[in-house]
Structure formats: C-alpha cells, structure tokens
Design a protein around this motif. Structure first.
Motif, short mmCIF file in Angstrom:
data_model
loop_
_atom_site.label_atom_id
_atom_site.label_comp_id
_atom_site.label_asym_id
_atom_site.label_seq_id
_atom_site.Cartn_x
_atom_site.Cartn_y
_atom_site.Cartn_z
N GLY A 194 -2.28 0.44 -8.80
CA GLY A 194 -3.23 0.25 -7.68
C GLY A 194 -2.47 -0.15 -6.47
O GLY A 194 -1.30 -0.37 -6.58
N TRP A 195 -3.31 -0.57 -5.47
CA TRP A 195 -2.81 -1.14 -4.24
C TRP A 195 -3.33 -2.52 -4.10
O TRP A 195 -3.91 -3.14 -4.69
N THR A 196 -2.38 -2.95 -3.24
CA THR A 196 -2.77 -4.66 -3.12
C THR A 196 -3.90 -5.05 -2.71
O THR A 196 -4.65 -4.33 -2.04
N ASP A 198 -6.81 -4.42 -4.96
CA ASP A 198 -7.53 -3.75 -5.58
C ASP A 198 -8.17 -4.59 -6.71
O ASP A 198 -7.52 -5.37 -7.44
N ARG A 218 -0.29 -3.65 -9.13
CA ARG A 218 -0.60 -3.38 -7.68
C ARG A 218 0.72 -3.33 -6.86
O ARG A 218 1.29 -4.23 -6.69
#
Length: 303
Positions: A194-196, A198, A218
């Motif tokens: 994922g992204w930071t 999330d 992330r």
C-alpha cells in the motif's frame, strides 16, 4: 517607508519571498537550490539595508514581522510583473534553443518516455530540457515549469492544454508470489503493498478484484513498490505503462485493468508561440500517442 532601490534587487526579493512562503531558511534554500548560508546572508543583508527586521524566530522556523508583511505585498506584486515580463519575452522567442522546464508525475517518467526523449535531444541539440519528477502541482504562472503533464479530469480554463490518452492501472506480482498464495476465500494469504498512511483495507483495496487481501507493507513511491513486488513482497497497483513492461511481473488474475486516469499536457498561453516549448509539446504528444496501447493496458492479460 523608503526602500533602497539599489539593494532591494530581484535576487533579494526571490530569497525574501522563498523564506516568507516556506517559513524557514533551510526550506527556502532547498526551494531555490542554494546553500542555507546564502539565504541567511541575503536576509541579513536585506534587513541591514532596509534598517528593519523582516522576520522573527518562532518555534519551527521564521515568521514575518508586521513590516515584513507590508514588504511581502510589494514583493509579490513585483514578482508577478517580472514573471509576466519573462513570459511575454519568452513568447516571442522563435529560436529552437534554450531551456525548457518540464514537470510530470512519477508514473509518467518511469515508462519508455526517457528513451523517446533521446531522439528529441538528438534532433534539437540546442534545447536543454530540465525534468522535475513530482506529484506536486507546479504553478505555470510563476514559471515553476514551462510545461506540465498532470493527471486531471479538466485543466484550469486559462491554460493551454492537450488531452493525452487514458492511463490505466492493474494489479501486479511475480508469478511465484501468485502461485504460492491464495487470493480469495477465508483468510487469503496474498497481501497488497500500500501507500503511506493506508489502513489495512482502504477504499481502493475494497474496489480491487481481491478485496479481502489486506495491506501489510506501505511504500510511498511507484518505482519502490514495483521493486518490492519484484522481490516477492506482495501485490501492487501499478500503471500498465510500468507493470506491463516489467519482465519480472505479471498481472494478478483475472488480469483486467482496474483504474483509469485522464492526463493533460499543459502550458501557459504566453508560451504557446515559443518555438522550443511548441516543439517539445508536439513531441510529447506524439510520444504518448505512440504508446497509447501500453498506457491503456491493451494487451493479452495474464490469466
């Protein structure tokens, strides 16, 4: 208040504005690409020449004094006039030479575009292209960039823009990762990268073909996510322009595209007759059109 014209020059004004907008010497130095000692000397010299304090120290940086706030208004008006003058002069430049500053988001820079730009460099050796890869939105009025490629449904009406092909994304992982993990059912073992910030099951995961697979790592960068997926860390959402050209990755079954974004090439109307800008915009449009099938994920999916 009388300002000594001989010292309150454009360079001092740029430094003053950078500190006023960023709130610190270090951030202003980074923005202008100079050493922080240079910023400190400029501000100290400007305050000495004017005989006033423009900034005061506050927790975390610097804040404008009351006098500094008054100077800011004057400086911003002069800055706007300077940028307008620069654009007007540049707009009359008919030579295919000089610098062009391009800004574009990372997913666009990490495909075959760099190879395409080699041909442009060969064809126009006198045009020097500066490329800024960032998700930040550059201010074309302030000449933060001459050309911007942005993901937008519709650009601001005053900009000159050309629509690019749709960019589509898909889910990617290594073949080994897919074969070793379950994607559906109770407690699937596959994981998304994922992204930071999330959560374990953010909205974008709930909209994927395998919504029960949680996020466990992330990483806030497209190329780093692709590298992590190649290493077998998990599945990640990548532009087809990136993922389909990576020999180590395949689309996670069922292999369809899952997300799409509209993109534009934009410039300021004052620059549309500048030859080097006009040539570079035309070339960018040709490059992205040439790669339309890859951008849109039009390929045989991995089932």
């Amino acid at each position: 208040m009388q300002y000594p014209d001989k010292r309150f020059d454009w360079e001092s004004m740029r430094v003053f504005l950078a500190v006023a907008r960023t709130g610190s010497v270090r951030s202003a130095a980074k923005k202008l690409g100079v050493g922080h000692s240079t910023i400190s000397r400029r501000i100290s010299g400007l305050e000495a020449d004017l005989g006033v304090r423009l900034f005061e120290k506050v927790p975390g940086g610097l804040a404008l004094t009351e006098v500094g706030e008054r100077v800011l208004g004057h400086a911003e008006r002069v800055e706007a006039e300077m940028f307008d003058l620069e654009r007007q002069v540049m707009g009359r430049d008919t030579a295919p030479a000089g610098r062009v500053r391009l800004t574009l988001p990372p997913p666009m820079a990490y495909g075959p575009l760099m190879t395409d730009l080699v041909r442009f460099a060969d064809a126009y050796p006198e045009i020097d292209v500066e490329i800024v890869v960032t998700y930040a939105v550059s201010d074309l009025t302030r000449r933060d960039a001459d050309i911007a490629v942005r993901f937008l449904d519709e650009p601001e009406g005053w900009l000159v823009g050309r629509r690019l092909p749709i960019f589509r994304d898909a889910i990617y992982a290594t073949p080994d990762y897919i074969s070793m993990h379950t994607l559906d059912g109770v407690n699937p073992t596959a994981r998304y990268i994922g992204w930071t910030g999330d959560e374990d099951h953010p909205a974008w995961v709930r909209g994927m073909p395998h919504p029960d697979c949680p996020i466990r790592w992330r990483i806030g960068d497209v190329t780093a996510q692709a590298a992590a997926a190649r290493a077998g860390l998990g599945m990640c959402l990548l532009p087809c322009w990136v993922g389909d050209l990576d020999d180590a990755l395949v689309r996670v079954p069922p292999g369809n595209t899952v997300y799409e974004r509209q993109a534009w090439v934009l410039t300021h109307p004052d620059l549309r007759t500048t030859e080097r800008v006009r040539l570079f915009v035309r070339y960018l449009l040709q490059c992205f059109e040439q790669h339309r099938p890859t951008l849109q994920g039009e390929r045989v999916v991995d089932a």
